[in-house]
Every structure is written in structure tokens, then in C-alpha cells.
Scaffold this motif. Structure first.
Motif, PDB file in Angstrom:
ATOM      1  N   UNK A   1     -21.512  12.048   6.026  1.00 45.62           N
ATOM      2  CA  UNK A   1     -21.319  10.617   5.808  1.00 45.62           C
ATOM      3  C   UNK A   1     -21.574  10.232   4.369  1.00 45.62           C
ATOM      4  N   UNK A   2     -21.731   8.936   4.140  1.00 45.44           N
ATOM      5  CA  UNK A   2     -22.005   8.444   2.792  1.00 45.44           C
ATOM      6  C   UNK A   2     -21.699   6.966   2.660  1.00 45.44           C
ATOM      7  N   UNK A   3     -21.748   6.483   1.426  1.00 42.16           N
ATOM      8  CA  UNK A   3     -21.442   5.085   1.121  1.00 42.16           C
ATOM      9  C   UNK A   3     -20.042   5.012   0.532  1.00 42.16           C
ATOM     10  N   UNK A   4     -19.181   4.215   1.161  1.00 41.52           N
ATOM     11  CA  UNK A   4     -17.810   4.048   0.684  1.00 41.52           C
ATOM     12  C   UNK A   4     -17.614   2.629   0.137  1.00 41.52           C
ATOM     13  N   UNK A   5     -16.652   2.500  -0.772  1.00 43.12           N
ATOM     14  CA  UNK A   5     -16.322   1.189  -1.340  1.00 43.12           C
ATOM     15  C   UNK A   5     -14.939   0.764  -0.855  1.00 43.12           C
ATOM     16  N   UNK A   6     -14.838  -0.507  -0.459  1.00 45.46           N
ATOM     17  CA  UNK A   6     -13.551  -1.094  -0.084  1.00 45.46           C
ATOM     18  C   UNK A   6     -13.308  -2.300  -0.976  1.00 45.46           C
ATOM     19  N   UNK A   7     -12.135  -2.355  -1.592  1.00 44.41           N
ATOM     20  CA  UNK A   7     -11.726  -3.480  -2.428  1.00 44.41           C
ATOM     21  C   UNK A   7     -11.096  -4.536  -1.533  1.00 44.41           C
ATOM     22  N   UNK A   8     -11.690  -5.737  -1.490  1.00 43.32           N
ATOM     23  CA  UNK A   8     -11.181  -6.763  -0.581  1.00 43.32           C
ATOM     24  C   UNK A   8     -10.016  -7.548  -1.174  1.00 43.32           C
ATOM     25  N   UNK A   9      -9.705  -7.324  -2.440  1.00 41.59           N
ATOM     26  CA  UNK A   9      -8.521  -7.960  -3.031  1.00 41.59           C
ATOM     27  C   UNK A   9      -7.261  -7.208  -2.614  1.00 41.59           C
ATOM     28  N   UNK A  10      -7.323  -5.876  -2.702  1.00 43.32           N
ATOM     29  CA  UNK A  10      -6.170  -5.051  -2.316  1.00 43.32           C
ATOM     30  C   UNK A  10      -6.267  -4.560  -0.890  1.00 43.32           C
ATOM     31  N   UNK A  11      -7.461  -4.689  -0.295  1.00 40.36           N
ATOM     32  CA  UNK A  11      -7.738  -4.149   1.040  1.00 40.36           C
ATOM     33  C   UNK A  11      -7.435  -2.658   1.114  1.00 40.36           C
ATOM     34  N   UNK A  12      -7.921  -1.951   0.121  1.00 37.67           N
ATOM     35  CA  UNK A  12      -7.792  -0.497   0.079  1.00 37.67           C
ATOM     36  C   UNK A  12      -9.173   0.138  -0.060  1.00 37.67           C
ATOM     37  N   UNK A  13      -9.340   1.296   0.601  1.00 35.49           N
ATOM     38  CA  UNK A  13     -10.564   2.072   0.435  1.00 35.49           C
ATOM     39  C   UNK A  13     -10.527   2.756  -0.922  1.00 35.49           C
TER      40      UNK A  13
END
Length: 372
Positions: free
Chosen positions: A246-258
């Protein structure tokens, strides 16, 4: 003349009466002076019973055993009210007046549906909120002022292995976050209690209450979400039996992409099981080694670099930022359970452990009027 004398006598009597009552009347007093202070509301549990505790900001003791609640519990706050989530086996939400965290302070206690196992609440306004229901396929829309259901969104298409003979019965919706008019629903998509299908964040239009898209995550079993600015930081645990998946992931809420994995469990040295972000550069992640040993590790939100774990805590289950430079950590260690409070600028311990009666489980903050 008699009429005049009657009028004079009446005036005299009334005047005397008014004078008399006026003399006996108490002088008006000023209302008691109050000040608004932040309080931490803590759910507690020994896994067979639950209760509430509270800590006024600046205090080093807690009010304990305020309200008996279900043992599987969580708490959140919005609009000056506390919302206790009674999870599996109770399936309720309790709305509380923070000035009276007792039975008398209950505004309502509403069922979210039998066996629904409500997990989180995301608030849009005083009259609209979403409730994730871990044991069901329908995301509920409620009016938080009354607790009544006003609608639902079908997420049955997001169960693990949907459309196959191996399809599960629920998508295991858990954490929620609202950013920029969109609701993000973490769907763990487990197989039984183990990681199964690709985990998703389902994106929903708050205005239309309709699904926009789903975002595939790199890791499985999203356990917690923190938001800061236009980014989501998703804490993916994977399997609790594997401290490397597992781990910490980032999601961009402007583009809605991981945007990929910021920090892996391998780098952290254990299973990630909670996260909070306090600034554009700093966050804290809960990392479990051998159960129940769980540390709180500061990390750089931009670079993914980590610092030494916070001192003293060893069995953390929740860490919440109060917005005023302090991190409250709920620790369930056998030796010294309680709330530990840290200065986030230097990560030094300010107070703790503060006993909460039963061991602490979850923390939320609300403002309350207290006498000076």
C-alpha cells in the motif's frame, strides 16, 4: 364629582401599586459572559461498549463518560454540531448539541438502514449531506438538520468484479471528500475482507447527484482520505497482512486523475491506516508495524520525505489537526492510553496522555460557548 374622585382614587391606587411593585422588582442583571472555545469531541470504545469524552482547548483533562454509544463508532462535526456515527450493528447517526454532550443533548438519532454500517458523512450544506454505507450499494443523501433521507445514489455497478460470477454484493464505500462541487467516494472493492478488485474513487456531481466517472487507484483498500487545496491524499492499506502493498496516493481533483504513489508502505515500514494534512507541505500518516503498534509519522506533502515518528504514542488509531497548530492523537496503548497533543510546528508533545475513560477511538472538533 364622584366620578372624578373615583378616577383620582383609581390613579392613586394604581400608582401606589406600580410604585410598590417597581420597588420590589429585582434590578436587571447582565447575561453571563461567555467565550467561544474549541473542544475536541472523542468517541471511546473497549470494543464491547462505547462512550463520549471531550477536551476544551488549553485543558489537560477530559470530561469523560458523557454519553453511552455503540462500540463501533466514529465522530465528525459540521455547522457547530457533532455527529456520532454508530457503525456495524447499530447503523445510526446521532446529532448532538456540543453544549450538552449527554442524553439530553441528542437532537436526533436516526437509522441509516438495517445492516448498512454507515462509515462517513460529507456535508454540502446545513440541509444536504452524503452518508457512505459500507454494507450496502446505495449512497444515501440526507438532510443533516433532521437526519431524514432525501435521496440515494446507486453504486451497485462498482462492486468488486461487477458483471462476473465472482461479483461481490457491495462496493465497500468508506471515506468521503467534497472538493470543487464534486463528491469523492472511496470504494475498497474487497473480496471478503481481503483486497480484491481494483480500488476506485467514484466521482459524483454534487449539483446533479449523478456519477461523473471513477478513478482507478494504484494500490488497493483506500482506508482514509485527506484533502488540501485541489489535491486528495489517499491512504491505501492493501492487505493488513502485507506491510508492503500500500501507500499514500495523490489524486488531482481538477483533472480527476490519479497522480501516482507519493510514499510506499515499504518506505514507511508498515501498513498505512490513517492520514491528515495540515499544510501545503506537511502531513501525518499512521503506520502500523506489528499490531497494535502504530506510529504517527510526519511527511512532506510535496516530496514524500519523512521525519521521525512522534514521541510517546505507540498504538495510534486517529490523528486530527485542530486548525490552530495542534495535532490531537488518539492512542490505545495498554500502558498509557489517551489523547496526546502536539505542536505541529516542531512536533513536540504539549500534553498527554489525557485519559478519556475508555480508550479513545476517533476525534472531531467543534466550537462551544463557555463561561469566562
Amino acid at each position: 364629582m364622584r366620578k372624578l374622585m373615583f378616577v383620582i382614587l383609581t390613579i392613586a391606587l394604581c400608582g401606589g401599586f406600580l410604585f410598590f411593585t417597581g420597588c420590589s422588582k429585582e434590578s436587571p442583571t447582565e447575561p453571563p459572559k461567555v467565550t467561544e472555545k474549541q473542544i475536541a469531541i472523542i468517541t471511546t470504545t473497549d470494543y464491547s461498549s462505547g462512550n463520549l469524552a471531550s477536551i476544551v482547548e488549553g485543558d489537560t483533562t477530559a470530561e469523560i463518560n458523557l454519553l453511552s454509544i455503540h462500540s463501533d463508532n466514529a465522530v465528525t462535526a459540521y455547522g457547530g454540531y457533532a455527529y456520532v456515527i454508530e457503525r456495524m450493528g447499530a447503523d445510526n447517526i446521532i446529532k448532538l448539541d456540543p453544549d450538552n454532550l449527554s442524553q439530553e443533548g441528542i437532537i436526533y438519532q436516526k437509522s441509516m438502514g438495517n445492516n448498512s454500517n454507515p462509515h462517513d458523512i460529507a456535508f454540502v450544506s446545513e440541509n444536504k449531506a452524503y452518508v457512505s454505507r459500507y454494507g450496502d450499494t446505495a449512497l444515501w443523501i440526507i438532510d443533516p438538520s433532521t437526519g431524514e433521507k432525501t435521496g440515494e445514489i446507486d453504486l451497485s455497478g462498482f462492486v468488486a468484479y461487477a458483471g462476473t460470477d465472482s461479483a461481490e454484493t457491495t462496493p465497500n464505500m468508506s471515506s468521503l471528500a467534497i472538493v470543487g462541487g464534486k463528491l469523492y467516494v472511496a470504494c475498497q472493492r474487497l473480496k471478503g475482507w481481503n483486497p480484491g478488485d481494483v480500488s476506485l474513487l467514484v466521482v459524483i456531481s454534487v449539483a446533479g447527484d449523478s456519477v461523473i466517472k471513477s478513478i482507478e487507484l494504484n494500490n488497493k483498500n483506500p482506508y482514509d482520505i485527506a484533502k488540501f487545496g485541489d489535491k486528495l491524499y489517499v491512504c491505501c492499506t492493501g492487505s493488513f497482512w502485507d506491510p508492503t502493498d500500500g501507500g499514500i496516493e495523490i489524486v488531482d481533483t481538477i483533472t480527476d486523475n490519479a497522480q501516482g504513489v507519493l510514499i510506499s508502505e515499504t518506505q514507511l515500514g508498515g501498513n498505512v491506516c490513517g492520514i491528515t494534512v495540515v499544510s501545503a507541505s506537511k502531513g501525518y500518516v499512521l503506520v502500523m508495524g506489528t499490531w497494535p503498534n502504530t506510529q504517527v509519522i510526519p511527511f512532506n506533502v510535496q516530496t514524500g520525505t519523512t521525519e521521525n515518528a512522534l514521541a510517546e504514542v505507540s498504538s495510534a488509531v486517529d490523528a486530527e489537526f485542530n486548525g490552530n497548530g495542534k495535532l490531537y492523537v488518539a492512542d490505545r496503548s495498554t500502558e498509557h492510553p489517551g489523547i496526546y497533543i502536539y505542536d505541529t510546528s516542531v512536533d513536540t508533545l504539549i500534553a498527554g496522555p489525557i485519559s478519556t475513560g475508555l480508550p479513545p477511538n476517533c476525534i472531531a472538533f467543534v466550537n462551544r460557548n463557555l463561561p469566562l
